[in-house]
Scaffold this motif. Structure first.
Motif, PDB file in Angstrom:
ATOM      1  N   ASP A 356      16.401  -0.369  -9.132  1.00 26.77           N
ATOM      2  CA  ASP A 356      15.939   0.904  -9.703  1.00 26.77           C
ATOM      3  C   ASP A 356      14.430   0.912  -9.927  1.00 26.77           C
ATOM      4  O   ASP A 356      13.890   1.776 -10.607  1.00 26.77           O
ATOM      5  CB  ASP A 356      16.662   1.190 -11.036  1.00 26.77           C
ATOM      6  N   THR A 357      13.712  -0.059  -9.303  1.00 32.51           N
ATOM      7  CA  THR A 357      12.288  -0.242  -9.603  1.00 32.51           C
ATOM      8  C   THR A 357      11.415   0.046  -8.392  1.00 32.51           C
ATOM      9  O   THR A 357      11.733  -0.352  -7.272  1.00 32.51           O
ATOM     10  CB  THR A 357      12.038  -1.682 -10.092  1.00 32.51           C
ATOM     11  N   VAL A 358      10.285   0.729  -8.650  1.00 35.45           N
ATOM     12  CA  VAL A 358       9.259   0.963  -7.639  1.00 35.45           C
ATOM     13  C   VAL A 358       8.072   0.073  -7.976  1.00 35.45           C
ATOM     14  O   VAL A 358       7.613   0.046  -9.128  1.00 35.45           O
ATOM     15  CB  VAL A 358       8.811   2.436  -7.619  1.00 35.45           C
ATOM     16  N   ALA A 359       7.577  -0.675  -7.000  1.00 34.66           N
ATOM     17  CA  ALA A 359       6.437  -1.570  -7.220  1.00 34.66           C
ATOM     18  C   ALA A 359       5.524  -1.525  -6.010  1.00 34.66           C
ATOM     19  O   ALA A 359       5.940  -1.145  -4.904  1.00 34.66           O
ATOM     20  CB  ALA A 359       6.911  -2.996  -7.476  1.00 34.66           C
ATOM     21  N   MET A 360       4.274  -1.914  -6.203  1.00 34.19           N
ATOM     22  CA  MET A 360       3.323  -1.919  -5.099  1.00 34.19           C
ATOM     23  C   MET A 360       3.453  -3.178  -4.256  1.00 34.19           C
ATOM     24  O   MET A 360       3.672  -4.271  -4.782  1.00 34.19           O
ATOM     25  CB  MET A 360       1.886  -1.808  -5.622  1.00 34.19           C
ATOM     26  N   THR A 361       3.296  -3.018  -2.965  1.00 35.15           N
ATOM     27  CA  THR A 361       3.212  -4.149  -2.056  1.00 35.15           C
ATOM     28  C   THR A 361       1.806  -4.743  -2.138  1.00 35.15           C
ATOM     29  O   THR A 361       0.902  -4.172  -2.757  1.00 35.15           O
ATOM     30  CB  THR A 361       3.475  -3.699  -0.610  1.00 35.15           C
ATOM     31  N   ARG A 362       1.607  -5.868  -1.463  1.00 31.20           N
ATOM     32  CA  ARG A 362       0.265  -6.447  -1.413  1.00 31.20           C
ATOM     33  C   ARG A 362      -0.692  -5.476  -0.728  1.00 31.20           C
ATOM     34  O   ARG A 362      -1.835  -5.297  -1.179  1.00 31.20           O
ATOM     35  CB  ARG A 362       0.285  -7.785  -0.680  1.00 31.20           C
ATOM     36  N   ASN A 363      -0.237  -4.815   0.333  1.00 29.54           N
ATOM     37  CA  ASN A 363      -1.076  -3.818   0.993  1.00 29.54           C
ATOM     38  C   ASN A 363      -1.430  -2.686   0.040  1.00 29.54           C
ATOM     39  O   ASN A 363      -2.569  -2.200   0.009  1.00 29.54           O
ATOM     40  CB  ASN A 363      -0.360  -3.229   2.219  1.00 29.54           C
ATOM     41  N   GLY A 364      -0.447  -2.259  -0.748  1.00 26.59           N
ATOM     42  CA  GLY A 364      -0.689  -1.185  -1.694  1.00 26.59           C
ATOM     43  C   GLY A 364      -1.725  -1.556  -2.730  1.00 26.59           C
ATOM     44  O   GLY A 364      -2.551  -0.729  -3.135  1.00 26.59           O
ATOM     45  N   MET A 365      -1.705  -2.812  -3.166  1.00 23.31           N
ATOM     46  CA  MET A 365      -2.663  -3.241  -4.181  1.00 23.31           C
ATOM     47  C   MET A 365      -4.095  -3.195  -3.676  1.00 23.31           C
ATOM     48  O   MET A 365      -5.034  -3.010  -4.452  1.00 23.31           O
ATOM     49  CB  MET A 365      -2.315  -4.641  -4.660  1.00 23.31           C
ATOM     50  N   MET A 366      -4.280  -3.364  -2.374  1.00 22.51           N
ATOM     51  CA  MET A 366      -5.627  -3.275  -1.822  1.00 22.51           C
ATOM     52  C   MET A 366      -6.130  -1.837  -1.798  1.00 22.51           C
ATOM     53  O   MET A 366      -7.324  -1.591  -1.669  1.00 22.51           O
ATOM     54  CB  MET A 366      -5.661  -3.881  -0.414  1.00 22.51           C
ATOM     55  N   PHE A 367      -5.204  -0.885  -1.915  1.00 21.55           N
ATOM     56  CA  PHE A 367      -5.573   0.531  -1.946  1.00 21.55           C
ATOM     57  C   PHE A 367      -5.076   1.168  -3.246  1.00 21.55           C
ATOM     58  O   PHE A 367      -4.601   2.306  -3.251  1.00 21.55           O
ATOM     59  CB  PHE A 367      -4.974   1.255  -0.736  1.00 21.55           C
ATOM     60  N   GLY A 368      -5.203   0.407  -4.338  1.00 16.78           N
ATOM     61  CA  GLY A 368      -4.615   0.811  -5.608  1.00 16.78           C
ATOM     62  C   GLY A 368      -4.986   2.209  -6.047  1.00 16.78           C
ATOM     63  O   GLY A 368      -4.111   3.011  -6.414  1.00 16.78           O
ATOM     64  N   ASN A 369      -6.272   2.557  -6.005  1.00 19.68           N
ATOM     65  CA  ASN A 369      -6.685   3.871  -6.484  1.00 19.68           C
ATOM     66  C   ASN A 369      -6.090   4.994  -5.644  1.00 19.68           C
ATOM     67  O   ASN A 369      -5.752   6.061  -6.163  1.00 19.68           O
ATOM     68  CB  ASN A 369      -8.208   3.977  -6.503  1.00 19.68           C
ATOM     69  N   GLU A 370      -5.949   4.744  -4.343  1.00 21.21           N
ATOM     70  CA  GLU A 370      -5.329   5.757  -3.485  1.00 21.21           C
ATOM     71  C   GLU A 370      -3.843   5.900  -3.806  1.00 21.21           C
ATOM     72  O   GLU A 370      -3.301   7.003  -3.799  1.00 21.21           O
ATOM     73  CB  GLU A 370      -5.519   5.382  -2.010  1.00 21.21           C
ATOM     74  N   VAL A 371      -3.197   4.773  -4.096  1.00 22.13           N
ATOM     75  CA  VAL A 371      -1.780   4.827  -4.488  1.00 22.13           C
ATOM     76  C   VAL A 371      -1.635   5.613  -5.784  1.00 22.13           C
ATOM     77  O   VAL A 371      -0.803   6.519  -5.899  1.00 22.13           O
ATOM     78  CB  VAL A 371      -1.202   3.407  -4.655  1.00 22.13           C
ATOM     79  N   PHE A 372      -2.458   5.291  -6.773  1.00 20.29           N
ATOM     80  CA  PHE A 372      -2.352   5.956  -8.066  1.00 20.29           C
ATOM     81  C   PHE A 372      -2.568   7.463  -7.931  1.00 20.29           C
ATOM     82  O   PHE A 372      -1.895   8.258  -8.591  1.00 20.29           O
ATOM     83  CB  PHE A 372      -3.363   5.372  -9.052  1.00 20.29           C
ATOM     84  N   SER A 373      -3.520   7.856  -7.084  1.00 21.17           N
ATOM     85  CA  SER A 373      -3.826   9.288  -6.947  1.00 21.17           C
ATOM     86  C   SER A 373      -2.634  10.068  -6.412  1.00 21.17           C
ATOM     87  O   SER A 373      -2.507  11.270  -6.670  1.00 21.17           O
ATOM     88  CB  SER A 373      -5.039   9.487  -6.039  1.00 21.17           C
ATOM     89  N   GLU A 374      -1.755   9.395  -5.668  1.00 20.17           N
ATOM     90  CA  GLU A 374      -0.573  10.085  -5.142  1.00 20.17           C
ATOM     91  C   GLU A 374       0.399  10.476  -6.254  1.00 20.17           C
ATOM     92  O   GLU A 374       1.274  11.327  -6.048  1.00 20.17           O
ATOM     93  CB  GLU A 374       0.147   9.196  -4.122  1.00 20.17           C
ATOM     94  N   PHE A 375       0.249   9.868  -7.434  1.00 24.35           N
ATOM     95  CA  PHE A 375       1.161  10.170  -8.535  1.00 24.35           C
ATOM     96  C   PHE A 375       0.609  11.220  -9.495  1.00 24.35           C
ATOM     97  O   PHE A 375       1.194  11.473 -10.545  1.00 24.35           O
ATOM     98  CB  PHE A 375       1.526   8.882  -9.277  1.00 24.35           C
ATOM     99  N   LEU A 376      -0.511  11.835  -9.125  1.00 26.65           N
ATOM    100  CA  LEU A 376      -0.956  13.024  -9.842  1.00 26.65           C
ATOM    101  C   LEU A 376      -0.009  14.165  -9.481  1.00 26.65           C
ATOM    102  O   LEU A 376       0.245  14.414  -8.302  1.00 26.65           O
ATOM    103  CB  LEU A 376      -2.391  13.381  -9.464  1.00 26.65           C
TER     104      LEU A 376
END
Length: 394
Positions: A356-376
């Motif tokens: 039931d958990t969503v987490a960032m991959t290693r690739n996602g962590m390199m683009f953290g700010n872009e990932v976070f912006s998708e949750f606006l």
């Protein structure tokens, strides 16, 4: 209001690092004395039934160890007046190598400090000069030894990578030296060029050049590999710990729950409001002397913003965001709003879903700010959700 964490800001430094944009000023003994009195008064404005019980206390800066031992004792005496330090599980102070002496450490021990965060930044004397750090690698060695002699073994080291002119091999060497200390916790951050810093002015003039993005990304993946190979879990984007030594205070921030913050420029979260204190020390002191809370700005956090922050902050942790926990907290599933977002990020290999958990991959962590912006959350999506809930009687 169940507040379990306290942050206290000490804005003084003996030298100003070329990359730092935190609230700080050069140490001056008399100004520091007045500031400590203001801190005492500010804490009294919030804590009526003293002392309160909290799980974590974090003294940051600036440089808390820029205070002389008597001033440090005065600060800790103030803290113990308002907080039951016997019940504090994790009591952290930031410290600069080579800046504190045995008397500082004796005071730390006497007042229950049990964790020290050392601002090492890089283990290379030439680079330390470039950053305007005034310690040496030998100072790091001596400071670690001094702390351990007093059984202060819960030590974290902070490092910066992607420094001007830094190569991957140079960073690997820093990691090798850092791991050799055998400490239970390390933090490492890519250099950010912040406005109103010496590095920013040099960058604007074309005098400062960071490694290219590909090298910075390789430094990040190397950092993760080296830490994990040496038994340190990558529990947050920039933080690594042996089991049981994760920063409980920082986990409070990432859990998106309330905490007190005291001092010039400190950011807090209480009663559904995020607030920031006045940054200049003289303005902070003046406001407190008037008997007023030294708040520069405060803003109520809306439900929409709380939901967004739950994802921004929670995804920083390797454990990610549990939909079960999200639903308990907000009364609805995160998939009601974020299904399309999660599907999109899955396709880009920036997040993964486990149970039931969503987490960032290693690739996602390199683009953290872009990932976070998708949750606006788009306003019309949020309004539609509220409309549906209203018709359901929620």
């Amino acid at each position: 209001m169940n507040v379990t964490a306290v942050y206290i800001h000490i804005p003084f430094c003996h030298e100003i690092c070329h990359y730092c944009d935190f609230a700080k000023m050069y140490y001056h003994e008399a100004i520091a004395d007045q500031y400590l009195e203001s801190l005492n008064q500010e804490m009294g404005m919030y804590v009526e039934n003293k002392p309160i019980a909290v799980r974590t206390v974090y003294i940051g800066g600036g440089t808390p160890t820029s205070l002389n031992p008597k001033q440090l004792e005065r600060l800790l005496e103030t803290i113990s007046t308002y907080i039951n330090i016997d019940q504090v599980e994790e009591f952290t102070i930031e410290a600069n190598p080579g800046e504190f002496v045995e008397d500082h450490v004796k005071v730390m021990k006497a007042y229950g400090i049990n964790r020290v965060s050392l601002g090492v930044q890089v283990l290379d004397n030439d680079y330390l000069k470039q950053l305007n750090r005034h310690h040496t690698v030998e100072d790091v060695n001596q400071s670690v030894k001094l702390l351990q002699e007093y059984d202060l073994t819960n030590i974290s080291m902070d490092f910066i990578y992607s420094l001007p002119g830094q190569t991957l091999d140079h960073f690997k060497n820093t990691l090798k030296q850092a791991i050799a200390y055998g400490l239970p916790h390390y933090s490492s951050y890519a250099l950010q060029i912040e406005p109103k810093t010496v590095f920013y002015m040099r960058y604007q003039k074309g005098q400062l050049h960071k490694p290219v993005e590909e090298v910075e990304a390789k430094m990040f993946t190397t950092l993760i590999d080296v830490m994990e190979e040496n038994g340190l879990s990558h529990y947050e984007i920039s933080n690594f710990a042996k089991p049981g030594f994760e920063s409980q205070h920082n986990l409070t921030y990432w859990a998106n729950v309330p905490y007190y913050a005291f001092g010039a420029g400190a950011h807090g979260y209480l009663d559904g409001y995020r607030y920031v204190n006045l940054r200049p020390v003289n303005h902070y002191n003046d406001r407190v002397i008037k008997g007023e809370k030294p708040i520069l700005h405060q803003e109520q956090v809306t439900l929409k913003e709380k939901v967004e922050e739950e994802l921004f902050l929670g995804l920083r942790r390797r454990s990610g965001v549990s939909n079960c926990h999200f639903q308990e907290k907000f009364g609805f599933s995160m998939y009601e709003i974020y299904q399309d977002t999660i599907d999109y990020l899955l396709k880009k290999d920036w997040v993964y879903v486990k149970e039931d958990t969503v987490a960032m991959t290693r690739n996602g962590m390199m683009f953290g700010n872009e990932v976070f912006s998708e949750f606006l959350i788009d306003d019309h999506i949020w309004e539609s959700k509220l409309s549906i809930d209203s018709h359901k009687g929620v």
